[in-house]
Design an enzyme around this catalytic site. Structure first.
Site, short mmCIF file in Angstrom:
data_model
loop_
_atom_site.label_atom_id
_atom_site.label_comp_id
_atom_site.label_asym_id
_atom_site.label_seq_id
_atom_site.Cartn_x
_atom_site.Cartn_y
_atom_site.Cartn_z
N ARG A 31 -9.63 7.61 19.46
CA ARG A 31 -9.40 7.89 20.67
C ARG A 31 -8.71 9.54 20.35
NH1 ARG A 31 -5.69 2.70 22.86
NH2 ARG A 31 -7.41 1.24 23.21
N LYS A 80 -3.87 -4.48 8.83
CA LYS A 80 -2.97 -4.99 7.94
C LYS A 80 -1.65 -5.49 8.81
CE LYS A 80 -4.45 -3.36 3.53
NZ LYS A 80 -4.05 -2.66 2.15
N LYS A 160 3.71 -6.58 1.84
CA LYS A 160 4.33 -5.71 0.77
C LYS A 160 4.70 -4.51 1.72
CE LYS A 160 0.35 -3.07 1.89
NZ LYS A 160 0.17 -1.64 2.03
N SER A 223 3.91 6.27 -0.03
CA SER A 223 3.81 5.06 0.87
C SER A 223 4.64 5.53 1.98
CB SER A 223 4.43 3.72 0.15
OG SER A 223 4.99 2.93 0.98
N ARG A 224 4.22 5.05 3.23
CA ARG A 224 5.10 5.54 4.56
C ARG A 224 6.19 4.58 4.59
NH1 ARG A 224 -0.28 5.53 8.13
NH2 ARG A 224 -0.62 3.89 6.45
N ASN A 225 6.04 3.27 4.33
CA ASN A 225 7.05 2.16 4.23
C ASN A 225 8.07 2.64 3.34
OD1 ASN A 225 6.16 0.13 6.43
ND2 ASN A 225 4.30 0.65 5.12
N GLU A 250 3.50 0.08 9.30
CA GLU A 250 3.30 -1.23 9.40
C GLU A 250 4.47 -2.16 9.38
OE1 GLU A 250 0.90 -2.41 11.34
OE2 GLU A 250 -0.93 -1.76 10.70
#
Length: 295
Positions: A31, A80, A160, A223-225, A250
């Site tokens: 999009r 995920k 994870k 890692s964004r998390n 996520e």
């Protein structure tokens, strides 16, 4: 040359488009305006030979309602997470019972994939023949393996991210390497316990889709998390952190989904519980104290 359409213009979707473009006629559907000649519309993608779905899990229900794929398509799901109490595989299996479904998992930062750095990934499926259709399509810097444990690979890929947030909190609070290693190790135990309840195999959590993906995501600022956890430990608000990151993390929503399922099925998941509570405003220091007292 096989034609592949990748759905999803986020970091992971763009990385997969780059990877599969090396040896295939590959296009991307998003999009967003990605300003690339390879971007096409969903209608143009319908005549592809293979389909890759890299849509954020929380948006899957809405996306699938408006962007149907061919009912017998060869689909590799790279999304995920858990959405509205359903595993991603449950969503696809209910909507596409006749499709050749496969699910991608394993340690793979999008940035490193786009730099053509080597990695190994698992293709999880109920029919190994479906996975074998994808094996020759991967570029030479990705080594793919065919696996049968769909639910194990899916839980590893979702869980994870939650442990990575907790690991980032450890880092941000300056708790040291001992604490973070202990947390990640216990996170693997917790992930395995949760997975076994839903029928996953122990061996999955000792391989690429479990320990491999966990160790990668829970130990790097790529890692964004992990960065979400660091930000929370430094006292930043969640909206501020996510705005700074600029991409979906996520684990924020997945922590709540896992905690909800663990409550429903009486599964002991102390780390996921505390991360979910922190997402709802609990002080990370209090969560640390509660984890240290838990059995």
């Amino acid at each position: 040359m096989p034609k592949i359409s990748v759905f999803g213009g986020g970091a992971w979707g763009k990385a997969l488009h780059f990877a599969f473009s090396q040896t295939n006629d590959c296009y991307i559907v998003s999009r967003k305006n990605l300003e690339t000649k390879s971007q096409i519309t969903p209608k143009e993608a319908q005549d592809s030979d293979f389909f890759i779905v890299a849509i954020v899990s929380s948006a899957l229900h809405a996306w699938l309602a408006t962007t149907p794929l061919p009912k017998e398509a060869k689909i590799l799901v790279a999304s995920k997470g858990i959405a509205q109490g359903q595993f991603v595989s449950e969503i696809f299996e209910s909507l596409y019972p006749n499709a050749h479904l496969c699910f991608l998992a394993g340690p793979s930062f999008a940035k490193e994939v786009q730099a053509s750095l080597p990695c190994a990934l698992n293709i999880h499926t109920n029919q190994l023949e479906n996975a074998k259709e994808w094996l020759p399509l991967f570029p030479n810097f990705i080594k793919p393996y065919a696996c049968e444990d769909i639910i194990g690979g899916e839980i590893g890929g979702a869980y994870k991210n939650v442990i990575a947030i907790a690991s980032g909190i450890c880092e941000g609070m300056g708790l040291g390497n001992n604490a973070r290693a202990s947390l990640v190790a216990r996170g693997l135990v917790e992930m395995t316990r949760f997975g076994k309840y839903f029928g996953a195999q122990d061996s999955t959590f000792l391989g690429l889709s479990g320990a491999g993906d966990l160790f990668l995501t829970a130990n790097s600022t790529l890692s964004r998390n992990f960065r979400v956890g660091i930000g929370l430990a430094l006292g930043k608000t969640l909206p501020t952190i996510l705005e700074e990151i600029g991409e979906v993390a996520e684990g924020v929503k997945t922590s709540k989904e896992i905690y909800s399922l663990s409550q429903k099925h009486n599964i002991y998941t102390p780390i996921a519980k505390e991360v979910a509570l922190i997402m709802n405003g609990k002080n990370p220091k209090q969560s640390l104290n509660d984890l240290m007292k838990s059995s």
